[in-house]
Design an enzyme around this catalytic site. Structure first.
Site, PDB file in Angstrom:
ATOM      1  N   LYS A 113       9.384  44.139 -19.807  1.00 48.21           N
ATOM      2  CA  LYS A 113      10.472  45.067 -20.131  1.00 48.21           C
ATOM      3  C   LYS A 113      10.713  45.113 -21.644  1.00 48.21           C
ATOM      4  CE  LYS A 113      12.398  43.945 -15.625  1.00 48.21           C
ATOM      5  NZ  LYS A 113      11.976  45.155 -14.903  1.00 48.21           N
ATOM      6  N   ASP A 128      18.405  34.462 -15.978  1.00 45.07           N
ATOM      7  CA  ASP A 128      17.303  35.417 -15.947  1.00 45.07           C
ATOM      8  C   ASP A 128      17.598  36.500 -16.977  1.00 45.07           C
ATOM      9  OD1 ASP A 128      15.449  37.390 -15.419  1.00 45.07           O
ATOM     10  OD2 ASP A 128      15.891  37.553 -13.286  1.00 45.07           O
ATOM     11  N   TRP A 186      18.567  41.481  -8.198  1.00 50.04           N
ATOM     12  CA  TRP A 186      17.712  40.381  -8.641  1.00 50.04           C
ATOM     13  C   TRP A 186      18.402  39.038  -8.505  1.00 50.04           C
ATOM     14  CZ3 TRP A 186      13.050  41.523  -8.160  1.00 50.04           C
ATOM     15  CH2 TRP A 186      12.615  42.833  -8.392  1.00 50.04           C
TER      16      TRP A 186
END
Length: 366
Positions: free
Chosen positions: A201, A177, A102
């Site tokens: 999540k 993030d 990511w």
């Protein structure tokens, strides 16, 4: 049919009590005569939902007053594109620390208008570690430094040795993030210029992102962009510059309240330690039948990739797990193997059930 223990990485499991509350509210919100998903986002009913959700998130994360909170459409990848547009002017340098898949994805969202400096990368060792802070090649005067607090696929996380997890970036604001680890432990928001997270999540359903940003940074000109891509405009319109995903926002608000009722981030920090400890102990104690390749000091407490000694057993492992009521364990295509995502909504009983199954499978097939 009983609900399974869902170890999926996202969209991930939601607390059962939240789902039951949403089920009860789906047909009619209070005595309004309509579902919350059918109401105007500017009507008094939804405005009350939105106001409470922001207040609860501020309490949950201990967000200082000098930080704005935005509820936006899209996932973390959308925010990865927007942060450079909003905070880096043409010709500015942006620093990125790449600790996994990511982190690399974040790089691909940048426009050619900015100069990109990869200050550090763990790719050389397969993203099994995070490069030590003293090795980072940061740019003096950069627009910001970006990190991925937890890598969902590779299973590496900035852990307390980094300042739980913020590294020192001096006068350059740190952007992070937090999609797969937000609210799993207390964090000092003041050490960041901006944090963002896709909700799917730890915070709620897919389709919503949360951005927490220092208000003074919103004064930056950034790059030319449409108003819909302007964070300051979203703030000025209470995150309702356009019609927001109201059902997702409402569900996220229920999750915030559930986490507060459970004891907040300190309690989930304790639970995360317990759950991760059980699972890593089972892997490390298997004599090599299972393995995790991540350096111990940066092992994720949210996403635990692991591999069987013989990949030919993977399909049987997954089939047996499903029969045992354990789902979502297939590893990402980037790595293969298995992955157990043990977010806040996963109870410790679910991890114990997984460990028991792993030990039974090893006895039968090892």
């Amino acid at each position: 049919m009983a609900r399974a223990y869902n170890f999926a990485p996202g969209p991930a499991a939601l607390p059962e009590s939240v789902l039951k509350q949403a089920q009860a509210d789906m047909l009619e919100w209070g005595d309004a005569g309509a579902s919350i998903v059918e109401m105007s986002h500017r009507g008094p009913e939804f405005m009350a939902v939105a106001t409470r959700a922001e207040a609860d998130l501020r309490t949950l994360l201990a967000v200082p007053d000098e930080y704005a909170v935005l509820f936006l459409q899209g996932g973390a990848t959308t925010q990865q594109a927007l942060i450079a547009l909003n905070f880096a002017a043409p010709g500015d340098t942006v620093d990125y620390v790449v600790s996994g898949h990511w982190g690399r994805t974040a790089l691909r969202q940048l426009t050619p208008a900015v100069a990109v400096n990869v200050a550090a990368s763990g790719e050389a060792d397969g993203f099994r570690t995070i490069p030590a802070r003293e090795t980072w090649r940061l740019t003096p005067g950069a627009a910001y430094v970006h990190i991925t607090a937890n890598e969902t696929i590779h299973g590496v996380e900035f852990r307390p040795a980094w300042g739980a997890p913020a590294p020192d970036t001096g006068d350059v604001p740190l952007f992070a993030d937090f999609s797969s680890s937000i609210a799993s432990e207390p964090i000092d928001i003041s050490r960041y210029g901006l944090i963002y997270a896709g909700a799917q999540k730890n915070l709620g359903p897919v389709g919503l992102s949360v951005v927490v940003v220092r208000r003074d940074l919103l004064e930056r000109a950034g790059q030319p962009r449409a108003d819909i891509f302007n964070y300051a405009s979203h703030l000025a319109n209470d995150s309702m510059l356009n019609t927001p995903p109201t059902w997702n926002w409402y569900l996220a608000g229920l999750v915030f309240r559930w986490m507060l009722d459970q004891g907040g981030t300190s309690e989930f920090d304790r639970r995360s330690d317990e759950k991760a400890g059980l699972l890593y102990a089972a892997i490390d104690g298997s004599g090599g039948f299972y393995r995790n390749d991540v350096a111990h000091e940066v092992r994720s407490r949210m996403n635990v990739p692991f591999f069987l000694t013989d990949p030919a057993l993977d399909a049987d492992f997954l089939a047996g797990a499903r029969e045992a009521g354990l789902i979502g364990l297939k590893g990402h295509r980037v790595l293969g193997g298995m992955r157990a995502s043990i977010y806040n909504a996963m109870p410790v009983e679910g991890v114990r059930a997984l460990v028991a199954y792993m030990q039974d499978f090893q006895q039968r097939r090892g």
